[in-house]
Motif scaffolding. Structure first.
Motif, PDB file in Angstrom:
ATOM      1  N   SER A 133      15.976 -52.258  11.888  1.00 48.29           N
ATOM      2  CA  SER A 133      15.629 -51.207  10.928  1.00 48.29           C
ATOM      3  C   SER A 133      15.218 -49.928  11.637  1.00 48.29           C
ATOM      4  O   SER A 133      15.647 -48.825  11.265  1.00 48.29           O
ATOM      5  N   LEU A 134      14.382 -50.055  12.648  1.00 47.48           N
ATOM      6  CA  LEU A 134      13.893 -48.883  13.371  1.00 47.48           C
ATOM      7  C   LEU A 134      15.012 -48.208  14.162  1.00 47.48           C
ATOM      8  O   LEU A 134      15.068 -46.977  14.257  1.00 47.48           O
ATOM      9  N   ASN A 135      15.905 -48.989  14.731  1.00 47.33           N
ATOM     10  CA  ASN A 135      17.051 -48.421  15.439  1.00 47.33           C
ATOM     11  C   ASN A 135      17.947 -47.649  14.490  1.00 47.33           C
ATOM     12  O   ASN A 135      18.421 -46.555  14.817  1.00 47.33           O
ATOM     13  N   ILE A 136      18.202 -48.214  13.310  1.00 47.78           N
ATOM     14  CA  ILE A 136      19.024 -47.515  12.322  1.00 47.78           C
ATOM     15  C   ILE A 136      18.388 -46.177  11.965  1.00 47.78           C
ATOM     16  O   ILE A 136      19.055 -45.136  11.934  1.00 47.78           O
ATOM     17  N   ALA A 137      17.079 -46.198  11.697  1.00 47.57           N
ATOM     18  CA  ALA A 137      16.394 -44.980  11.271  1.00 47.57           C
ATOM     19  C   ALA A 137      16.363 -43.929  12.373  1.00 47.57           C
ATOM     20  O   ALA A 137      16.727 -42.767  12.163  1.00 47.57           O
ATOM     21  N   ILE A 138      15.930 -44.327  13.558  1.00 45.07           N
ATOM     22  CA  ILE A 138      15.736 -43.374  14.648  1.00 45.07           C
ATOM     23  C   ILE A 138      17.067 -42.789  15.114  1.00 45.07           C
ATOM     24  O   ILE A 138      17.224 -41.567  15.278  1.00 45.07           O
ATOM     25  N   LYS A 139      18.049 -43.655  15.312  1.00 46.52           N
ATOM     26  CA  LYS A 139      19.331 -43.180  15.828  1.00 46.52           C
ATOM     27  C   LYS A 139      20.171 -42.502  14.752  1.00 46.52           C
ATOM     28  O   LYS A 139      21.068 -41.710  15.068  1.00 46.52           O
ATOM     29  N   GLY A 140      19.872 -42.818  13.491  1.00 45.64           N
ATOM     30  CA  GLY A 140      20.634 -42.222  12.408  1.00 45.64           C
ATOM     31  C   GLY A 140      20.076 -40.918  11.878  1.00 45.64           C
ATOM     32  O   GLY A 140      20.726 -40.237  11.087  1.00 45.64           O
ATOM     33  N   LEU A 141      18.866 -40.566  12.320  1.00 41.79           N
ATOM     34  CA  LEU A 141      18.221 -39.334  11.850  1.00 41.79           C
ATOM     35  C   LEU A 141      18.264 -38.203  12.864  1.00 41.79           C
ATOM     36  O   LEU A 141      18.346 -37.035  12.498  1.00 41.79           O
ATOM     37  N   LEU A 142      18.189 -38.544  14.146  1.00 41.22           N
ATOM     38  CA  LEU A 142      17.895 -37.545  15.169  1.00 41.22           C
ATOM     39  C   LEU A 142      19.145 -37.012  15.850  1.00 41.22           C
ATOM     40  O   LEU A 142      20.114 -37.747  16.071  1.00 41.22           O
ATOM     41  N   VAL A 143      19.084 -35.730  16.207  1.00 41.86           N
ATOM     42  CA  VAL A 143      20.140 -35.078  16.977  1.00 41.86           C
ATOM     43  C   VAL A 143      19.482 -34.289  18.099  1.00 41.86           C
ATOM     44  O   VAL A 143      18.280 -33.982  18.041  1.00 41.86           O
ATOM     45  N   PRO A 144      20.231 -33.969  19.147  1.00 47.23           N
ATOM     46  CA  PRO A 144      19.655 -33.205  20.259  1.00 47.23           C
ATOM     47  C   PRO A 144      18.960 -31.929  19.770  1.00 47.23           C
ATOM     48  O   PRO A 144      19.479 -31.212  18.916  1.00 47.23           O
TER      49      PRO A 144
END
Length: 377
Positions: A74-85
């Protein structure tokens, strides 16, 4: 065996959970991937559990619930799916590696990270979060309660702060889901990661991510969904967008039974029993010479966790003796919380963690107290 490692996973499950999984194994097909009763039973069970969890966490719609295998996913989905450089993220030293490692990975890809420190009792200050906000701050990520000390974070205050600044707020509820009431609408939580196998009393391999309507998260995985087969991309509709592949329907059936059990017995009653056992243990060992206990015990707002060390003994050695000589199961070492151990200067020694369930008894706690007194005499 006396099982006091419930912060890792609850070993003792309600009989209703076991019965639900057994029934599901005999009756459930693949939701949305077949005709007939077996597929329909699976689809209904999964939808009913979405609805149950949405209500349980104060969500507005069942479609906000995305099923995963655990909080880490769940946390991987959220963190990697929200953030951009170029995005800036604020987090804390209390966090589990399931938060830290995805954030470190994203830092390598160009995000900025700020870490909020803790005081001598392991608590963070909301003012420190406020003072760390920048123009490019996109996300605040915190645990709801530490898996190491049991300290509870005031997510309501952080949620209010995040909303006032137009920042998204992601909460790791691994240690509190099923133990403390969580209302994402009232607490201004945008994304809530939870696991099924701890306080929710469900099977391992279950969990979820509540994504508030309007929050855009890119999929971590893409693949079969059972719908819109001819699209070349993952469907846009939630929760399908974030659920590629066959779900753990059998486990979800057990998770449904676990949440129903909590609703029926009463979360407050469960928490009061767990905290009573924790306080019984704490007061039984706090005065033992050489014992050092970590965390904030000046408040009742905490989880049923006591982490300790004895003099300079290795935590692994202490925990192993508890198991071999007294058949008491605990957890030793780093508990996947490296920055918190650095804060407490226990990186080398680790800690011995005792964590209690409402299925434990006063007699078991007394035996644990007696064991520690004998070991430290």
């Amino acid at each position: 065996m006396i099982y006091l490692d419930n912060a890792a996973t609850t070993l003792h499950k309600p009989k209703e959970v076991i019965e639900a999984v057994t029934k599901a194994l005999n009756t459930m097909g693949n939701a949305g991937r077949g005709q007939g009763d077996a597929s329909l039973v699976s689809a209904r069970t999964i939808y009913d559990t979405r609805e149950l969890l949405a209500n349980f966490f104060g969500g507005k719609d069942a479609r906000e619930i995305v099923f995963t295998s655990n909080s880490t996913e769940s946390l991987n989905i959220a963190i990697k799916g929200l953030l951009v450089p170029g995005d800036h993220v604020i987090t804390t030293v209390l966090e589990h590696n399931s938060v830290l490692r995805p954030l470190y990975e994203m830092r390598e890809k160009g995000i900025e990270l700020s870490f909020i420190g803790a005081d001598e009792k392991g608590n963070i200050q909301i003012e420190d979060i406020e003072n760390s906000i920048k123009e490019n701050t996109k996300l605040i990520v915190t645990t709801h309660a530490s898996n190491l000390t049991g300290n509870v974070v005031d997510v309501k205050k952080i949620g209010d702060l995040a909303k006032s600044q137009g920042i998204l707020y992601l909460v790791d509820a691994s240690q509190t889901a099923g133990v403390y009431p969580i209302d994402v609408s009232e607490m201004n939580i945008d994304l809530l990661a939870f696991t099924g196998h701890k306080g929710l009393l469900g099977p391992q391999g279950t969990g979820g991510l509540l994504v508030r309507e309007g929050v855009e998260v890119l999929p971590l995985l893409s693949g079969g969904t059972g719908v819109q087969t001819f699209l070349k991309t993952q469907p846009l509709e939630m929760p399908t967008r974030l659920e590629a592949g066959t779900l753990n329907g059998h486990g979800i059936a057990g998770l449904h039974a676990g949440v129903e059990y909590i609703n029926r017995l009463g979360m407050d009653k469960i928490r009061e029993k767990e905290l009573a056992l924790m306080w019984q243990f704490y007061h039984g060992i706090e005065a033992i010479e050489g014992i050092k206990i970590y965390g904030d015990f000046d408040t009742d707002c905490r989880t049923a966790v006591v982490s300790l060390n004895f003099k300079d003994y290795g935590s692994g050695e202490f925990s192993e003796e508890l198991l071999e000589e007294y058949q008491i199961t605990t957890r030793a070492g780093g508990h996947c919380a490296p920055l918190y151990h650095e804060h407490f200067k226990t990186k080398e020694q680790g800690m011995v963690r005792f964590s209690f369930s409402h299925f434990n008894t006063k007699e078991e706690v007394e035996m644990a107290i007696k064991a520690i007194k004998e070991m430290t005499n």
